[in-house]
Design a protein around this motif. Structure first.
Motif, mmCIF file in Angstrom:
data_model
loop_
_atom_site.group_PDB
_atom_site.id
_atom_site.type_symbol
_atom_site.label_atom_id
_atom_site.label_comp_id
_atom_site.label_asym_id
_atom_site.label_seq_id
_atom_site.Cartn_x
_atom_site.Cartn_y
_atom_site.Cartn_z
ATOM 1 N N GLU A 36 9.666 -22.927 -18.840
ATOM 2 C CA GLU A 36 9.847 -24.045 -19.763
ATOM 3 C C GLU A 36 10.786 -25.104 -19.217
ATOM 4 O O GLU A 36 10.697 -26.280 -19.588
ATOM 5 C CB GLU A 36 10.376 -23.533 -21.106
ATOM 6 N N GLU A 37 11.704 -24.700 -18.346
ATOM 7 C CA GLU A 37 12.700 -25.657 -17.839
ATOM 8 C C GLU A 37 12.113 -26.621 -16.798
ATOM 9 O O GLU A 37 12.761 -27.591 -16.417
ATOM 10 C CB GLU A 37 13.866 -24.900 -17.216
ATOM 11 N N TRP A 257 19.944 -22.731 -12.550
ATOM 12 C CA TRP A 257 18.781 -23.587 -12.763
ATOM 13 C C TRP A 257 18.382 -23.693 -14.231
ATOM 14 O O TRP A 257 17.880 -24.745 -14.670
ATOM 15 C CB TRP A 257 17.599 -23.065 -11.949
ATOM 16 N N ARG A 258 18.606 -22.644 -15.007
ATOM 17 C CA ARG A 258 18.222 -22.691 -16.427
ATOM 18 C C ARG A 258 19.035 -23.731 -17.196
ATOM 19 O O ARG A 258 18.593 -24.216 -18.249
ATOM 20 C CB ARG A 258 18.383 -21.305 -17.068
ATOM 21 N N GLY A 260 19.757 -26.555 -15.824
ATOM 22 C CA GLY A 260 19.425 -27.843 -15.223
ATOM 23 C C GLY A 260 20.210 -28.164 -13.977
ATOM 24 O O GLY A 260 20.268 -29.338 -13.574
ATOM 25 N N GLN A 263 17.752 -29.486 -11.643
ATOM 26 C CA GLN A 263 16.492 -29.647 -12.363
ATOM 27 C C GLN A 263 15.361 -29.296 -11.400
ATOM 28 O O GLN A 263 15.340 -29.752 -10.270
ATOM 29 C CB GLN A 263 16.331 -31.096 -12.850
#
Length: 415
Positions: A36-37, A257-258, A260, A263
């Motif tokens: 989703e990210e 990373w989750r 951002g 990104q």
């Protein structure tokens, strides 16, 4: 859905029919295969039709635009994107096109050389802004041995990974730019195992380079390569385990990373639009020459050129009825050149002049990737449909001549 025969009777042939419902399904399917990210860029080179680009901008999760020319920028803007939505790529950006892009608000660029970064910086400085530069990386090693390789070889694309660190001092000093991260595009049209292996390798390489070079990694585009058939029957590639495998690799190498940091993005062209398109062409003539059958249609390499007539992705396959027995023939176009061949010795239904043939999976690399202007024939019609409704019908008009002669060169002699 409206039949292709009805549309051909209304709009003529050759004719591209694009199904917007199929387009939306591909977009949603690819988003579902990614964490989703992730952000997802649509590569307009696959099909820059504004109606198609506009559809990919909508939905619960919408694409951003990956462009590599001011023409594609114009298409993106016409479809409702802003300059800030775009990633501008390509190894040969000129000062003129950079000025147009930056003037329209583009701030994110994929760069391939020190010269490229300096040119972006000079134009950004002239506009009083700072441009974010992703360093496209041509990795010296690769994971996947199959599919179309886009890395690990000498190339005009990207910084060679083994020399990038020594170039960073010069890159950091370029006024008007900010080094924002990296961009990879290692392969094309890959199955799931190959793509997962390559993405894992890309993520590990990006983390290693960022640490070794003390390079800020605010943004990481790991590329694409999602498979879809081109001009032949078939289904898009399936990626049921990709989402989980990407999360595992990112947790290992880029644990923030989750949140951002960085990104993460992917990009896609053919997967998103390929299955939405069907090329409808009418048979002009059927002839036998020395024992070989030739079916001559009104669509040729000027209509569906296999990437500008290079023939790399041909031959095509036409739709056959389930109970039809195909016969061997060569499907050729109307152009006055022996190179106008869409398929040699392919299975074709028994046809007569006036019959229609359809080529599936032609939503990507159609008119704009063909020899459109060769011999001056009109461009094909392009019709967008949703269910039983025609949304738009248009034709590229390349035969309009725009005279732009500066006054100092004007002559009293007529053209």
């Amino acid at each position: 859905m409206i039949s292709h025969a009805e549309l051909a009777a209304e709009f003529g042939t050759p004719l591209y029919v694009y199904d917007l419902d199929e387009l939306a399904a591909a977009r949603d399917e690819l988003f579902a295969a990614l964490p989703e990210e992730f952000e997802l860029f649509y590569a307009l080179k696959a099909n820059p039709h504004p109606g198609i680009v506009r559809e990919l901008r909508t939905g619960a999760r919408s694409c951003r635009a990956e462009i590599s020319s001011t023409g594609e920028l114009t298409a993106a803007l016409a479809a409702g994107f802003t300059g800030a939505d775009c990633l501008y790529t390509g190894p040969g950006k000129t000062a003129g096109e950079l000025a147009e892009a930056i003037g329209h608000g583009v701030r994110l660029f994929s760069t391939d050389s020190v010269t490229d970064v300096r040119r972006v910086g000079a134009v950004a400085t002239a506009h009083g802004v700072v441009a974010d530069c992703l360093l496209r990386v041509n990795s010296v090693t690769a994971s996947a041995a199959t599919s179309i390789r886009m890395t690990g070889v000498p190339s005009q694309f990207g910084f060679d990974s083994e020399t990038l660190i020594e170039l960073l001092p010069a890159l950091r000093e370029v006024p008007g730019t900010r080094l924002a991260g990296m961009h990879f595009f290692p392969l094309s049209n890959a199955d799931e195992a190959s793509l997962i292996g390559e993405f894992q390798h890309t993520i590990a390489t990006a983390a290693e380079l960022a640490a070794a070079a003390e390079l800020p990694l605010r943004y990481l585009d790991i590329g694409g390569g999602f498979a879809a058939p081109y001009g032949v029957p078939g289904e898009r590639g399936a990626y049921p385990t990709l989402r989980g495998e990407l999360a595992v690799a990112l947790d290992k190498y880029l644990p923030s990373w989750r949140a951002g940091r960085p990104q993460i993005a992917c990009e896609s062209g053919r997967f998103l639009v390929g299955a939405s398109g069907t090329l409808v062409t009418q048979v002009s003539n059927v002839k036998i020459s020395r024992g070989r059958k030739f079916v001559i249609a009104d669509a040729g390499i000027n209509t569906f050129g296999g990437m500008s007539g290079l023939g790399r992705l041909l031959p095509v396959a036409v739709g056959l009825a389930p109970d039809s027995r195909g016969e061997q023939a060569s499907l050729v176009g109307p152009l006055c050149t022996p190179g106008d061949v869409l398929g040699r010795h392919i299975a074709l239904p028994p046809v007569e002049p006036g019959d229609l043939l359809s080529v599936p999976n032609t939503g990507a690399y159609g008119p704009t990737a063909s020899l459109l202007m060769f011999l001056g024939r009109p461009a094909p019609m392009e019709v967008l449909v949703r269910g039983d409704r025609v949304v738009s019908a248009s034709r590229i008009d390349y035969r309009r001549v725009e005279h732009v002669l500066p006054a100092k060169f004007e002559s009293t002699e007529g053209i």
